[in-house]
Scaffold this active site. Structure first.
Site: not given
Ligand code: ASP
Length: 316
Positions: A183, A211, A213-214, A234-235, A237
């Protein structure tokens, strides 16, 4: 005295193995981050707003196929791309967000349009695309997002019920050990003391069922408030949503009087207990203090200060 303004960007957190990183690839990632920093800096140095700066930086990262946002976004289980993005203005607390869009060249631009030209905060799917068409936001064919690298990532797991978090290291199910996130995001403080944050993503390889994410969720992946800070995450989600990470950092500052570094460390320590190596964040506060915090071995990241000096980093 020189007025303080500064900008931070990230291109995702994860286990960025030195063994799978070539000098050329490292150079490419770093120059991608530098270009994003330069785009935001150009706006800030002329006295432009942090809101415009974070939009510009995230757009540059969306246009770069190395990062999992815009061009180069990961594939869903149905071999499509579903993109999420958000942006928030710390001065007004106005925000715009899009989820699950499939034909928007730069989702961050659409999030900005929603912030500026609608009474809504978050639009999704076809409705968001209709709004984009009515407001002149650039649309593309789905083939625009294609990169072979991401397609190969999908083919590795399409017959499984696994998700893969970008960059191709370990295959995971949600909640299992997982290692890579791509992200992108930016946070900035402008000359007028205003904060802003923006985040954009393709989400997870092989994601299903719409789906989300965050990244497009205000308070989870993105938050900005002039009274406290601006944050982009980022991470994994799901972990970031459950913990309302970006808002939690702001709350610790607002209600408990923690400084930025203390608040970020507290929240990432808490995440670490639930979900080790789940990701990271970038943050900046109203006085220009900055913070990169992550519980993964690396995070693509960079900063630029008012004197024009920039730095980029990958490993911890
Ligand atoms: N946070 C993002 C998600 O879960 C993924 C990412 O940070 O790469 O969609």
């Amino acid at each position: 005295m020189e007025k303080k303004f500064r900008l931070l960007v990230h291109g995702g957190a994860g286990t960025i193995l030195k063994s799978s990183m070539t000098p050329q690839l490292e150079k490419d990632y770093r120059s991608g981050l530098e270009l994003a920093l330069a785009a935001g800096y150009q706006i800030l140095e002329k006295g432009g707003s942090s809101l415009l700066a974070v939009e510009a930086s995230v757009k540059v990262l969306e246009d770069n196929p190395l990062f999992n946002a815009g061009k180069g976004a990961v594939f869903t289980h149905d071999k499509k791309h579903e993109l999420d993005a958000s942006i928030m203005d710390g001065k007004t607390l106005k925000a715009g967000a899009v989820a699950g869009v499939t034909n928007i060249k730069n989702p961050v631009n659409l999030a900005m349009k929603i912030l500026r030209e609608s009474d809504y905060v978050m639009l999704c799917g076809e409705g968001a695309e209709k709004f984009a068409a009515q407001h002149g936001v650039k649309q593309v064919e789905s083939s625009y997002y294609f990169t072979d690298f991401r397609y190969q990532q999908l083919l590795q797991i399409i017959d499984t019920d696994k998700f893969q978090l970008d960059h191709n290291v370990k295959l995971t199910k949600v909640g299992e050990d997982n290692k890579k996130f791509g992200t992108v995001g930016a946070v900035a403080l402008d000359m007028d003391g205003n904060l802003a944050a923006a985040t954009s993503t393709g989400g997870l390889t092989n994601k299903r069922f719409g789906r989300i994410g965050d990244s497009p969720i205000i308070g989870a992946g993105t938050y900005a408030n002039n009274a406290t800070c601006a944050v982009s995450c980022t991470g994994q989600g799901e972990t970031f949503i459950r913990n309302v990470v970006a808002y939690d950092i702001s709350c610790l500052m607002e209600y408990k009087g923690l400084n930025l570094a203390e608040a970020c460390r507290f929240v990432v320590n808490k995440l670490n207990q639930q979900d080790p190596e789940c990701g990271g964040l970038i943050a900046i506060d109203k006085s220009g203090e900055i913070c990169f915090e992550f519980n993964t071995p690396g995070m693509y990241r960079g900063l630029i200060l008012e004197n024009g000096i920039s730095e980029t980093f990958i490993y911890s």
